[in-house]
Design a protein around this motif. Structure first.
Motif, PDB file in Angstrom:
ATOM      1  N   GLN A 103       0.838  -1.194   0.000  1.00  0.00           N
ATOM      2  CA  GLN A 103       0.000   0.000   0.000  1.00  0.00           C
ATOM      3  C   GLN A 103       0.871   1.241   0.000  1.00  0.00           C
ATOM      4  N   VAL A 104       0.473   2.222  -0.786  1.00  0.00           N
ATOM      5  CA  VAL A 104       1.237   3.454  -0.903  1.00  0.00           C
ATOM      6  C   VAL A 104       0.555   4.553  -0.121  1.00  0.00           C
ATOM      7  N   HIS A 105       1.345   5.296   0.636  1.00  0.00           N
ATOM      8  CA  HIS A 105       0.822   6.410   1.428  1.00  0.00           C
ATOM      9  C   HIS A 105       1.512   7.690   0.982  1.00  0.00           C
ATOM     10  N   LEU A 106       0.728   8.737   0.759  1.00  0.00           N
ATOM     11  CA  LEU A 106       1.257  10.035   0.348  1.00  0.00           C
ATOM     12  C   LEU A 106       0.959  11.080   1.408  1.00  0.00           C
ATOM     13  N   ALA A 107       1.915  11.953   1.649  1.00  0.00           N
ATOM     14  CA  ALA A 107       1.721  13.000   2.650  1.00  0.00           C
ATOM     15  C   ALA A 107       2.275  14.308   2.126  1.00  0.00           C
ATOM     16  N   GLU A 108       1.391  15.293   1.919  1.00  0.00           N
ATOM     17  CA  GLU A 108       1.811  16.599   1.430  1.00  0.00           C
ATOM     18  C   GLU A 108       2.194  17.515   2.578  1.00  0.00           C
ATOM     19  N   SER A 109       3.043  18.467   2.248  1.00  0.00           N
ATOM     20  CA  SER A 109       3.416  19.516   3.192  1.00  0.00           C
ATOM     21  C   SER A 109       3.912  20.715   2.390  1.00  0.00           C
ATOM     22  N   GLY A 110       4.091  21.829   3.093  1.00  0.00           N
ATOM     23  CA  GLY A 110       4.671  22.995   2.437  1.00  0.00           C
ATOM     24  C   GLY A 110       3.695  24.091   2.088  1.00  0.00           C
ATOM     25  N   GLY A 111       2.417  23.841   2.293  1.00  0.00           N
ATOM     26  CA  GLY A 111       1.463  24.892   2.003  1.00  0.00           C
ATOM     27  C   GLY A 111       1.568  26.028   3.012  1.00  0.00           C
ATOM     28  N   GLY A 112       0.873  27.102   2.743  1.00  0.00           N
ATOM     29  CA  GLY A 112       0.894  28.246   3.642  1.00  0.00           C
ATOM     30  C   GLY A 112       0.283  29.460   2.995  1.00  0.00           C
ATOM     31  N   SER A 113       0.494  30.588   3.616  1.00  0.00           N
ATOM     32  CA  SER A 113      -0.037  31.853   3.123  1.00  0.00           C
ATOM     33  C   SER A 113       1.103  32.732   2.637  1.00  0.00           C
ATOM     34  N   VAL A 114       0.954  33.237   1.439  1.00  0.00           N
ATOM     35  CA  VAL A 114       1.959  34.138   0.875  1.00  0.00           C
ATOM     36  C   VAL A 114       1.253  35.292   0.188  1.00  0.00           C
ATOM     37  N   GLN A 115       1.991  36.333  -0.049  1.00  0.00           N
ATOM     38  CA  GLN A 115       1.460  37.448  -0.821  1.00  0.00           C
ATOM     39  C   GLN A 115       1.639  37.152  -2.306  1.00  0.00           C
ATOM     40  N   ALA A 116       0.827  37.793  -3.106  1.00  0.00           N
ATOM     41  CA  ALA A 116       0.946  37.644  -4.556  1.00  0.00           C
ATOM     42  C   ALA A 116       2.380  37.957  -4.988  1.00  0.00           C
ATOM     43  N   GLY A 117       2.887  37.131  -5.868  1.00  0.00           N
ATOM     44  CA  GLY A 117       4.261  37.280  -6.312  1.00  0.00           C
ATOM     45  C   GLY A 117       5.233  36.419  -5.531  1.00  0.00           C
ATOM     46  N   GLY A 118       4.762  35.841  -4.444  1.00  0.00           N
ATOM     47  CA  GLY A 118       5.618  35.020  -3.610  1.00  0.00           C
ATOM     48  C   GLY A 118       5.787  33.610  -4.143  1.00  0.00           C
ATOM     49  N   SER A 119       6.523  32.810  -3.382  1.00  0.00           N
ATOM     50  CA  SER A 119       6.834  31.446  -3.783  1.00  0.00           C
ATOM     51  C   SER A 119       6.580  30.465  -2.651  1.00  0.00           C
ATOM     52  N   LEU A 120       6.288  29.248  -3.027  1.00  0.00           N
ATOM     53  CA  LEU A 120       6.159  28.145  -2.086  1.00  0.00           C
ATOM     54  C   LEU A 120       6.678  26.881  -2.754  1.00  0.00           C
ATOM     55  N   ARG A 121       7.133  25.945  -1.946  1.00  0.00           N
ATOM     56  CA  ARG A 121       7.488  24.636  -2.452  1.00  0.00           C
ATOM     57  C   ARG A 121       6.678  23.589  -1.700  1.00  0.00           C
ATOM     58  N   LEU A 122       5.862  22.876  -2.424  1.00  0.00           N
ATOM     59  CA  LEU A 122       5.077  21.803  -1.847  1.00  0.00           C
ATOM     60  C   LEU A 122       5.846  20.494  -1.977  1.00  0.00           C
TER      61      LEU A 122
END
Length: 127
Positions: free
Chosen positions: A1-20
């Motif tokens: 069985q495969v399990h996936l777990a996301e992280s890295g979300g959040g709040s940023v201002q327009a023009g900003g960056s995130l890595r999920l």
């Protein structure tokens, strides 16, 4: 069985960056598999954001081309989504899926029984 777990979300201002990140535990056996990032904004249908095929090919929704990058660290078994120059319309719950290919997402086909899903990570972009 495969399990996936996301992280890295959040709040940023327009023009900003995130890595999920999408950590993959378990395996689909010896075969290679596709992975995709999808998102669902409030009141909207879920849509494909980016896909990574088993041969390493990458695919993007037109709305994110040139700003988002999908990649996978096979040693760590983590799928990434680098997001730059974020726009307010990127606000959504982002999910990763394994053994679900971009061509199926674009065709509007549901994931098969072997697909795995993460719980999602919220991205909010303020103007």
């Amino acid at each position: 069985q495969v399990h996936l777990a996301e992280s890295g979300g959040g709040s940023v201002q327009a023009g900003g960056s995130l890595r999920l990140s999408c950590a993959v535990s378990g395996s689909y056996g010896a075969r290679n598999y596709c992975m995709v990032w999808l998102r669902q904004a409030p009141g909207k249908k879920r849509e494909g954001v980016a896909g990574l095929d088993s041969d390493g090919s990458t695919f993007y929704a037109d709305s994110v081309k040139g700003r988002f990058t999908i990649s996978k660290d096979n040693a760590k078994n983590i799928l990434y989504l680098e997001m730059h120059n974020l726009k307010p319309e990127a606000r959504a719950m982002y999910s990763c899926a394994g053994d679900y290919c971009w061509w199926a997402v674009v065709a509007g086909l549901p994931a098969g029984d072997s697909a795995s899903w993460g719980q999602g990570t919220q991205v909010t972009v303020s103007s």
